[in-house]
Design a protein around this motif. Structure first.
Motif, PDB file in Angstrom:
ATOM      1  N   UNK A  57       0.840  -1.201   0.000  1.00 11.23           N
ATOM      2  CA  UNK A  57       0.000   0.000   0.000  1.00 11.23           C
ATOM      3  C   UNK A  57       0.876   1.252   0.000  1.00 11.23           C
ATOM      4  N   UNK A  58       0.234   2.379  -0.189  1.00  9.21           N
ATOM      5  CA  UNK A  58       0.971   3.633  -0.148  1.00  9.21           C
ATOM      6  C   UNK A  58       1.511   3.921   1.250  1.00  9.21           C
ATOM      7  N   UNK A  79      -6.071   7.591  -0.526  1.00 11.60           N
ATOM      8  CA  UNK A  79      -5.955   7.102   0.849  1.00 11.60           C
ATOM      9  C   UNK A  79      -4.677   6.273   0.990  1.00 11.60           C
ATOM     10  N   UNK A  80      -4.134   6.185   2.182  1.00 15.27           N
ATOM     11  CA  UNK A  80      -2.903   5.411   2.389  1.00 15.27           C
ATOM     12  C   UNK A  80      -3.110   3.906   2.223  1.00 15.27           C
ATOM     13  N   UNK A  81      -4.353   3.478   2.232  1.00 13.61           N
ATOM     14  CA  UNK A  81      -4.635   2.041   2.136  1.00 13.61           C
ATOM     15  C   UNK A  81      -4.685   1.519   0.700  1.00 13.61           C
ATOM     16  N   UNK A 109      -5.594  10.912   4.901  1.00 19.64           N
ATOM     17  CA  UNK A 109      -6.493  10.121   5.722  1.00 19.64           C
ATOM     18  C   UNK A 109      -7.547  11.097   6.222  1.00 19.64           C
ATOM     19  N   UNK A 110      -8.672  11.141   5.512  1.00 27.97           N
ATOM     20  CA  UNK A 110      -9.675  12.162   5.799  1.00 27.97           C
ATOM     21  C   UNK A 110      -9.112  13.508   5.409  1.00 27.97           C
ATOM     22  N   UNK A 111      -9.067  14.442   6.353  1.00 31.13           N
ATOM     23  CA  UNK A 111      -8.516  15.770   6.080  1.00 31.13           C
ATOM     24  C   UNK A 111      -7.037  15.859   6.436  1.00 31.13           C
TER      25      UNK A 111
END
Length: 147
Positions: free
Chosen positions: A4-5, A85-87, A109-111
């Protein structure tokens, strides 16, 4: 490969270079040259409001004959951020880069901004992991596995 990132950022670091929307294009370009990077996130206080890239310089400043010292980043930045997203996997990130025709992806991740990955980062990641996989296969075939 199912990386993942988050793994890419853990390896390359979470440092993100940014510029204020009120900065001149000249200031931003000098910062990009000093840091040897192709993009800066544009941040107003704690909010990411855009991205300023080499492509923005070429298409919105140079091609239009604008004065880089008198033009603000806010006037020529890309406002529609393509963030991920990091995922997401490295392969998914490569697909986003290809589909959206962008070279830099803010990882959020969100904001919360976690980092920035470039096309070079994901290509390097894939290349390194392919080299490792190939060496593992060679070792297996030649009886040197596990090394």
């Amino acid at each position: 490969m199912i990386d993942t990132l988050s793994a890419v950022l853990a390896s390359k670091g979470h440092t993100v270079h940014s510029v204020a929307p009120t900065a001149s294009v000249l200031e931003a370009v000098r910062k990009m040259n000093t840091e040897r990077i192709g993009a800066l996130l544009v941040c107003a206080e704690d909010d990411v409001v855009g991205i300023f890239t080499e492509r923005d310089v070429l298409t919105r400043v140079v091609d239009r004959g604008r004065d880089p010292g008198a033009t603000t980043v806010a006037e020529v930045m890309t406002r529609d951020l393509v963030a991920v997203k990091p995922s997401i996997t490295v392969e998914e990130a490569m697909a986003v880069i290809t589909e959206k025709r962008c070279r830099h992806l803010p990882v959020m991740d969100g904001a919360q901004l976690l980092g920035l990955v470039s096309i070079g980062d994901v290509t390097r990641w894939v290349s390194r992991h392919q080299e490792t996989h190939i060496q593992d296969l060679v070792n297996f075939i030649t009886g040197k596995y596990p090394a």
